[in-house]
Design a protein around this motif. Structure first.
Motif, mmCIF file in Angstrom:
data_model
loop_
_atom_site.group_PDB
_atom_site.id
_atom_site.type_symbol
_atom_site.label_atom_id
_atom_site.label_comp_id
_atom_site.label_asym_id
_atom_site.label_seq_id
_atom_site.Cartn_x
_atom_site.Cartn_y
_atom_site.Cartn_z
ATOM 1 N N ASP A 1 59.051 0.109 -2.605
ATOM 2 C CA ASP A 1 58.316 -1.122 -2.916
ATOM 3 C C ASP A 1 58.759 -2.271 -2.021
ATOM 4 O OD1 ASP A 1 56.642 -0.100 -4.796
ATOM 5 O OD2 ASP A 1 57.866 -0.679 -6.525
ATOM 6 N N SER A 2 60.024 -2.254 -1.596
ATOM 7 C CA SER A 2 60.492 -3.317 -0.711
ATOM 8 C C SER A 2 59.860 -3.186 0.677
ATOM 9 C CB SER A 2 62.017 -3.305 -0.601
ATOM 10 O OG SER A 2 62.474 -2.137 0.062
ATOM 11 N N VAL A 3 59.609 -1.948 1.102
ATOM 12 C CA VAL A 3 58.908 -1.721 2.375
ATOM 13 C C VAL A 3 57.479 -2.242 2.263
ATOM 14 C CG1 VAL A 3 58.127 0.001 4.035
ATOM 15 C CG2 VAL A 3 60.337 0.286 2.873
ATOM 16 N N LYS A 4 56.842 -1.959 1.120
ATOM 17 C CA LYS A 4 55.493 -2.452 0.884
ATOM 18 C C LYS A 4 55.476 -3.980 0.873
ATOM 19 C CE LYS A 4 53.324 -0.484 -2.465
ATOM 20 N NZ LYS A 4 52.922 -0.116 -3.859
ATOM 21 N N ALA A 5 56.490 -4.584 0.253
ATOM 22 C CA ALA A 5 56.560 -6.043 0.176
ATOM 23 C C ALA A 5 56.689 -6.665 1.560
ATOM 24 C CB ALA A 5 57.724 -6.472 -0.712
ATOM 25 N N GLU A 6 57.463 -6.030 2.449
ATOM 26 C CA GLU A 6 57.606 -6.574 3.802
ATOM 27 C C GLU A 6 56.267 -6.554 4.540
ATOM 28 O OE1 GLU A 6 60.365 -6.197 7.820
ATOM 29 O OE2 GLU A 6 60.481 -4.634 6.283
ATOM 30 N N GLY A 7 55.520 -5.472 4.404
ATOM 31 C CA GLY A 7 54.214 -5.393 5.039
ATOM 32 C C GLY A 7 53.262 -6.443 4.500
ATOM 33 N N LEU A 8 53.296 -6.663 3.191
ATOM 34 C CA LEU A 8 52.436 -7.679 2.579
ATOM 35 C C LEU A 8 52.825 -9.077 3.040
ATOM 36 C CD1 LEU A 8 52.145 -6.381 -1.100
ATOM 37 C CD2 LEU A 8 50.300 -6.568 0.565
ATOM 38 N N ALA A 9 54.141 -9.309 3.181
ATOM 39 C CA ALA A 9 54.602 -10.630 3.613
ATOM 40 C C ALA A 9 54.101 -10.957 5.017
ATOM 41 C CB ALA A 9 56.127 -10.694 3.563
ATOM 42 N N ILE A 10 54.225 -9.988 5.935
ATOM 43 C CA ILE A 10 53.737 -10.198 7.302
ATOM 44 C C ILE A 10 52.228 -10.409 7.294
ATOM 45 C CG2 ILE A 10 53.463 -9.148 9.563
ATOM 46 C CD1 ILE A 10 56.290 -10.020 9.044
ATOM 47 N N SER A 11 51.517 -9.645 6.486
ATOM 48 C CA SER A 11 50.063 -9.769 6.390
ATOM 49 C C SER A 11 49.673 -11.141 5.852
ATOM 50 C CB SER A 11 49.504 -8.665 5.488
ATOM 51 O OG SER A 11 48.118 -8.818 5.303
ATOM 52 N N PHE A 12 50.389 -11.598 4.826
ATOM 53 C CA PHE A 12 50.107 -12.907 4.231
ATOM 54 C C PHE A 12 50.297 -14.021 5.255
ATOM 55 C CE2 PHE A 12 51.773 -16.704 2.038
ATOM 56 C CZ PHE A 12 50.711 -16.981 1.201
ATOM 57 N N LEU A 13 51.410 -14.007 5.962
ATOM 58 C CA LEU A 13 51.682 -15.027 6.972
ATOM 59 C C LEU A 13 50.608 -14.998 8.054
ATOM 60 C CD1 LEU A 13 53.560 -17.242 8.086
ATOM 61 C CD2 LEU A 13 54.893 -15.438 9.184
ATOM 62 N N SER A 14 50.232 -13.806 8.485
ATOM 63 C CA SER A 14 49.216 -13.669 9.529
ATOM 64 C C SER A 14 47.870 -14.211 9.074
ATOM 65 C CB SER A 14 49.085 -12.194 9.924
ATOM 66 O OG SER A 14 48.018 -12.008 10.829
ATOM 67 N N GLU A 15 47.473 -13.899 7.839
ATOM 68 C CA GLU A 15 46.180 -14.354 7.320
ATOM 69 C C GLU A 15 46.119 -15.878 7.214
ATOM 70 O OE1 GLU A 15 46.034 -12.214 3.697
ATOM 71 O OE2 GLU A 15 45.439 -10.318 4.625
ATOM 72 N N VAL A 16 47.201 -16.479 6.736
ATOM 73 C CA VAL A 16 47.208 -17.938 6.579
ATOM 74 C C VAL A 16 47.218 -18.619 7.944
ATOM 75 C CG1 VAL A 16 48.492 -19.905 5.656
ATOM 76 C CG2 VAL A 16 48.300 -17.808 4.311
ATOM 77 N N LEU A 17 48.009 -18.094 8.892
ATOM 78 C CA LEU A 17 48.026 -18.676 10.233
ATOM 79 C C LEU A 17 46.678 -18.516 10.927
ATOM 80 C CD1 LEU A 17 51.572 -17.703 11.568
ATOM 81 C CD2 LEU A 17 50.776 -19.947 10.805
ATOM 82 N N THR A 18 45.972 -17.437 10.643
ATOM 83 C CA THR A 18 44.629 -17.265 11.199
ATOM 84 C C THR A 18 43.697 -18.367 10.698
ATOM 85 O OG1 THR A 18 44.876 -14.866 11.394
ATOM 86 C CG2 THR A 18 42.630 -15.726 11.325
ATOM 87 N N SER A 19 43.796 -18.717 9.419
ATOM 88 C CA SER A 19 42.998 -19.820 8.882
ATOM 89 C C SER A 19 43.379 -21.135 9.555
ATOM 90 C CB SER A 19 43.196 -19.929 7.369
ATOM 91 O OG SER A 19 42.660 -18.812 6.703
ATOM 92 N N TYR A 20 44.667 -21.311 9.819
ATOM 93 C CA TYR A 20 45.132 -22.520 10.498
ATOM 94 C C TYR A 20 44.570 -22.595 11.912
ATOM 95 C CZ TYR A 20 48.455 -25.775 12.675
ATOM 96 O OH TYR A 20 49.020 -26.820 13.374
ATOM 97 N N VAL A 21 44.555 -21.483 12.610
ATOM 98 C CA VAL A 21 44.044 -21.436 13.982
ATOM 99 C C VAL A 21 42.575 -21.844 14.024
ATOM 100 C CG1 VAL A 21 43.400 -19.844 15.835
ATOM 101 C CG2 VAL A 21 45.690 -19.742 14.849
ATOM 102 N N GLN A 22 41.823 -21.490 13.002
ATOM 103 C CA GLN A 22 40.391 -21.751 12.983
ATOM 104 C C GLN A 22 40.043 -23.192 12.638
ATOM 105 O OE1 GLN A 22 39.138 -18.743 10.210
ATOM 106 N NE2 GLN A 22 39.197 -17.110 11.735
ATOM 107 N N LEU A 23 41.037 -23.980 12.221
ATOM 108 C CA LEU A 23 40.779 -25.385 11.903
ATOM 109 C C LEU A 23 40.600 -26.193 13.185
ATOM 110 C CD1 LEU A 23 43.400 -26.126 9.098
ATOM 111 C CD2 LEU A 23 40.970 -25.693 8.810
ATOM 112 N N ALA A 24 39.696 -27.164 13.141
ATOM 113 C CA ALA A 24 39.553 -28.127 14.241
ATOM 114 C C ALA A 24 40.329 -29.371 13.847
ATOM 115 C CB ALA A 24 38.079 -28.454 14.476
#
Length: 315
Positions: free
Chosen positions: A171-194
């Motif tokens: 489960d800790s391995v799964k949590a690490e993958g989710l954490a990286i995914s979460f950070l990536s998704e939020v930063l993608t939203s940030y990139v799309q902001l003008a």
């Protein structure tokens, strides 16, 4: 490395001031890949200021999501943002960190995934957008807190991370993958902001656009009642954020605007003379005609029957 915490509960006179350092009420995990996961469950019975000092080990960028509750965040440069349930944000706080102001009577639960700037920069390239490049490249002190659109998958990932905050084994391995995914998704939203210098606006362009779409939806169907999570899915804003942004944009509360739109539709239906007063009352959300009649008269200065009679005489 993991530190287990619990619920912060304080009782004392005046505003409580506590430090976020340590594990009193935070669960923190540092994954081998460099991502840091912090979750909280904060319950206070007095106005409380929580101080998050600058990390002396390096500058980091974090993605934050509030699962419940609300709080004001004040950055080191004085910038203030108000976060509510279903709010997502990107923060870079170098010095002197930031302060979180929590009011009593609620339970604040949030998820934060952070990475040191140097570790994160190694994973990025020039295709990631100018504002993210500036955020990564700056060696000067940066104090930035920017709300970004919330998508359902971000919400779901944050909830799963909160559930896995003390995970072990696979489960800790799964949590690490989710954490990286979460950070990536939020930063993608940030990139799309003008952004273009609009970081400190109380309402960002994407929020204003969402409020315009919400207003158009109400105008098209005033009788519609939004189900839980519907505004987040349709307008990228949770219920609390939508109410705040709507009032900031249009100078009236969401509830008041909806009420006015419903009464305007009711008035038009009464003048048409086709739909019964009882049906119109139900459509406006009133189970009893008497309550509808009183509210309608308070709004228009005449009863529904008087509106209908006046329209009939003018035909």
């Amino acid at each position: 490395m993991a530190a287990k915490g619990g619920t912060l509960q304080r009782q004392s006179a005046g505003r409580g001031v506590v430090s976020a350092q340590g594990s009193q009420y935070l669960d923190m995990t540092v994954f081998p890949g460099g991502a840091m996961l912090v979750t909280s469950c904060i319950e206070v019975d007095e106005p409380t200021e929580i101080c998050f000092p600058h990390d002396e080990n390096g500058q980091h960028v974090s993605a934050q999501y509030f699962l419940s509750g609300e709080a004001s965040i004040v950055m080191g440069n004085g910038q203030r943002q108000h976060w509510t349930q279903d709010a997502t944000s990107v923060i870079r706080s170098d010095t002197p960190g930031f302060r979180l102001f929590v009011e009593p009577g609620q339970v604040l639960r949030h998820v934060c995934v952070a990475m040191y700037r140097d570790d994160l920069s190694e994973r990025l390239d020039e295709t990631n957008g100018p504002q993210l490049a500036r955020l990564m490249a700056s060696d000067a002190t940066v104090d930035l807190a920017v709300p970004v659109p919330t998508e359902m998958r971000v919400r779901n990932t944050a909830q799963r991370l909160h559930d896995l905050r003390a995970a072990t084994g696979l489960d800790s391995v799964k949590a690490e993958g989710l954490a990286i995914s979460f950070l990536s998704e939020v930063l993608t939203s940030y990139v799309q902001l003008a952004l273009d210098g609009a970081d400190t606006r109380s309402v960002l362009p994407w929020q204003a656009h969402g409020a315009q779409r919400l207003k158009a939806a109400i105008d098209a169907d005033p009788d519609h009642s939004f189900a839980e999570g519907e505004m987040l899915e349709r307008f990228a804003m949770g219920d609390q954020m939508a109410r705040r942004v709507f009032q900031a944009e249009f100078g009236t509360t969401l509830a008041a605007y909806t009420r006015t739109a419903r009464f305007a539709k009711a008035q038009a239906a009464l003048r048409d003379g086709i739909t019964s007063v009882k049906q119109i009352s139900f459509a406006c959300g009133y189970a009893h005609i008497g309550n509808f009649t009183r509210a309608y008269k308070q709004h228009f200065g005449e009863t529904p029957s008087e509106t209908r009679a006046r329209a009939t005489r003018s035909r």
